[in-house]
Design a protein around this motif. Structure first.
Motif, PDB file in Angstrom:
ATOM      1  N   PRO A 163       0.802  -1.284  -0.063  1.00 33.03           N
ATOM      2  CA  PRO A 163      -0.297   0.204  -0.123  1.00 33.03           C
ATOM      3  C   PRO A 163       0.830   1.348  -0.121  1.00 33.03           C
ATOM      4  CG  PRO A 163      -0.945  -1.540   1.486  1.00 33.03           C
ATOM      5  CD  PRO A 163       0.556  -2.113   1.077  1.00 33.03           C
ATOM      6  N   LYS A 167      -5.774  -8.754   8.687  1.00 31.16           N
ATOM      7  CA  LYS A 167      -6.748  -7.894   7.722  1.00 31.16           C
ATOM      8  C   LYS A 167      -8.302  -8.629   7.646  1.00 31.16           C
ATOM      9  CE  LYS A 167      -7.150  -8.428   2.579  1.00 31.16           C
ATOM     10  NZ  LYS A 167      -6.789  -9.141   1.331  1.00 31.16           N
ATOM     11  N   SER A 173     -10.546  -2.432   6.673  1.00 29.66           N
ATOM     12  CA  SER A 173      -9.449  -2.444   7.381  1.00 29.66           C
ATOM     13  C   SER A 173      -9.828  -2.862   8.784  1.00 29.66           C
ATOM     14  CB  SER A 173      -9.233  -0.749   7.667  1.00 29.66           C
ATOM     15  OG  SER A 173      -9.246  -0.156   6.563  1.00 29.66           O
ATOM     16  N   ILE A 202      -0.250  -6.237   8.961  1.00 26.69           N
ATOM     17  CA  ILE A 202      -1.450  -5.423   8.255  1.00 26.69           C
ATOM     18  C   ILE A 202      -1.222  -5.394   6.934  1.00 26.69           C
ATOM     19  CG2 ILE A 202      -2.925  -3.491   8.313  1.00 26.69           C
ATOM     20  CD1 ILE A 202      -1.740  -2.878  11.015  1.00 26.69           C
ATOM     21  N   GLU A 203      -2.257  -6.265   6.108  1.00 25.53           N
ATOM     22  CA  GLU A 203      -2.450  -5.929   4.740  1.00 25.53           C
ATOM     23  C   GLU A 203      -3.620  -5.152   4.470  1.00 25.53           C
ATOM     24  OE1 GLU A 203      -2.687  -8.972   0.982  1.00 25.53           O
ATOM     25  OE2 GLU A 203      -3.454  -9.652   2.831  1.00 25.53           O
ATOM     26  N   HIS A 204      -3.507  -4.041   3.956  1.00 26.28           N
ATOM     27  CA  HIS A 204      -4.590  -2.988   3.903  1.00 26.28           C
ATOM     28  C   HIS A 204      -4.976  -3.323   2.202  1.00 26.28           C
ATOM     29  CE1 HIS A 204      -6.956   0.769   3.557  1.00 26.28           C
ATOM     30  NE2 HIS A 204      -6.410   0.671   2.217  1.00 26.28           N
ATOM     31  N   GLU A 205      -6.460  -3.604   2.099  1.00 23.48           N
ATOM     32  CA  GLU A 205      -7.160  -3.711   0.713  1.00 23.48           C
ATOM     33  C   GLU A 205      -8.369  -3.038   0.836  1.00 23.48           C
ATOM     34  OE1 GLU A 205      -6.271  -7.695  -0.759  1.00 23.48           O
ATOM     35  OE2 GLU A 205      -4.546  -7.310  -1.371  1.00 23.48           O
ATOM     36  N   ASP A 206      -8.473  -2.169   1.496  1.00 19.71           N
ATOM     37  CA  ASP A 206      -9.863  -1.575   1.805  1.00 19.71           C
ATOM     38  C   ASP A 206     -10.128  -0.250   1.020  1.00 19.71           C
ATOM     39  OD1 ASP A 206     -12.164  -0.448   2.732  1.00 19.71           O
ATOM     40  OD2 ASP A 206     -11.812  -0.648   5.064  1.00 19.71           O
ATOM     41  N   SER A 261      -4.804   4.216   1.882  1.00 20.21           N
ATOM     42  CA  SER A 261      -3.781   3.294   2.391  1.00 20.21           C
ATOM     43  C   SER A 261      -3.604   3.774   3.611  1.00 20.21           C
ATOM     44  CB  SER A 261      -2.659   3.095   1.607  1.00 20.21           C
ATOM     45  OG  SER A 261      -3.061   2.708   0.352  1.00 20.21           O
ATOM     46  N   GLY A 302      -6.252   3.657   6.335  1.00 22.41           N
ATOM     47  CA  GLY A 302      -6.674   2.067   6.615  1.00 22.41           C
ATOM     48  C   GLY A 302      -5.588   1.525   7.650  1.00 22.41           C
ATOM     49  N   LEU A 303      -4.241   1.909   7.348  1.00 28.16           N
ATOM     50  CA  LEU A 303      -2.975   1.414   7.890  1.00 28.16           C
ATOM     51  C   LEU A 303      -3.164   1.887   9.481  1.00 28.16           C
ATOM     52  CD1 LEU A 303      -0.227   1.384   5.633  1.00 28.16           C
ATOM     53  CD2 LEU A 303      -1.315  -0.719   6.418  1.00 28.16           C
ATOM     54  N   ALA A 317      -6.012   0.486  11.915  1.00 23.12           N
ATOM     55  CA  ALA A 317      -5.709  -0.861  11.767  1.00 23.12           C
ATOM     56  C   ALA A 317      -4.545  -1.044  12.969  1.00 23.12           C
ATOM     57  CB  ALA A 317      -5.103  -1.607  10.746  1.00 23.12           C
TER      58      ALA A 317
END
Length: 322
Positions: free
Chosen positions: A9, A226, A258, A286-290, A295, A298-299, A302
């Motif tokens: 991200p 995630k 998130s 943490i994998e952000h794909e929201d 990015s 969301g990070l 989280a």
């Protein structure tokens, strides 16, 4: 437990720019891509593999921010029926394992891959039902291909003292815990899970039960933080095997979210507690794909939740049992 970040991200920033940002947020580890779908924006394999000078400079940069690498990521399909694609993915994976060993990184995260349904097929075939019978036959063929390949990779990883952490993912042969356990049993202890709950939620899998199931088998090598939210109105109409594009959010049955926006803080505290119950005290990457937030936001949200949910110390002696 440390909070980590899977770095794609932040691909529009250099590693030199991303690390101070993550450091200010209390992040202790990164999981950079080195090939496949994550790309290699922050750690180009060819630039570091077998190059002690480049590796030393990388280690100095990480040390400056008290940061470590929890895993190298290369998610691709080494079982693809197209030989050229399969060979490319295999090269990425083997070089990632070699690089992880040289950097003293414990694990490489990846997918199991997905073969075709027969030697004459040209397209990977995700089989989710045993009937009509030709599907069961195709699935048997796929497992033969996967067992042979991953047995070789397990030996290769063992030679380099690196764990291979497979993310259970739709459109891959291994997409749920029993399949992961089957592959591990057939190939060896170097093959385990990159435990990512986001793909399990929409399948109806209870996350804490899945953690216990794999934890009892010492099969969790790495963890992704995630979340996923199922939207009942859409799911009631078309179920959860939803091929609606990810960016058509209002019409999808579920979305990646998130951490905290699919399931609340209490749920994530249960996840952390269950991971500790089965002996996992590693990184929560943490994998952000929201697609409903940026990015960075969301990070940051989280990280904020996980800082409250994680354990920072080892358990004290249970004095109350004496």
């Amino acid at each position: 437990m440390e909070i980590g970040v899977h770095t794609p991200p932040l691909a529009d920033e250099s590693l030199e720019e991303a690390l101070p940002y993550l450091d200010t947020l209390g992040v202790g580890a990164i999981e950079p891509g080195v090939g496949g779908h994550p790309g290699q924006a922050h750690l180009t394999r060819s630039a570091y593999l077998d190059d002690e000078r480049e590796q030393a400079e990388l280690n100095d940069l990480l040390a400056e921010y008290d940061m470590r690498i929890s895993a190298l990521a290369t998610h691709n399909n080494p079982l693809h029926p197209d030989d050229e694609r399969a060979e490319h993915a295999d090269t990425e994976l083997r070089e990632a394992i070699r690089l992880a060993a040289q950097l003293e990184v414990d694990a490489v995260t990846c997918f199991s891959g997905l073969p075709a349904g027969s030697p004459t097929d040209e397209t990977p075939n995700w089989i989710t039902a045993p009937w009509p019978p030709q599907h069961a036959d195709a699935l048997e063929y796929q497992w033969e291909q996967a067992t042979e390949y991953w047995g070789e990779i397990a030996d290769f990883a063992a030679d380099h003292e690196v764990d291979v952490a497979i993310e259970m993912h739709p459109n891959m042969l291994v997409y749920e815990p029993h399949g992961l356990a089957r592959l591990r049993e057939a190939t060896g202890e170097r093959i385990g899970a990159n435990f990512d709950p986001s793909h399990l939620y929409w399948q109806g899998i209870t996350i804490t039960d899945a953690i216990r199931y794999l934890g009892e088998r010492d099969a969790i090598h790495h963890v992704h933080a995630k979340d996923t939210r199922i939207y009942d109105a859409q799911a009631r109409e078309k179920g959860v095997l939803d091929t609606t594009p990810y960016d058509d959010e209002s019409n999808r049955s579920w979305l990646f979210r998130s951490v905290g926006y699919g399931h609340g803080e209490a749920h994530w505290k249960d996840i952390v507690s269950t991971l500790r119950l089965v002996g996992y005290d590693g990184v929560l990457s943490i994998e952000h794909e929201d697609s409903l937030t940026s990015s960075r936001e969301g990070l940051e949200k989280a990280i904020d939740l996980l800082r409250r949910a994680r354990f920072e110390t080892q358990p004290s002696e249970a004095y109350w049992t004496e």
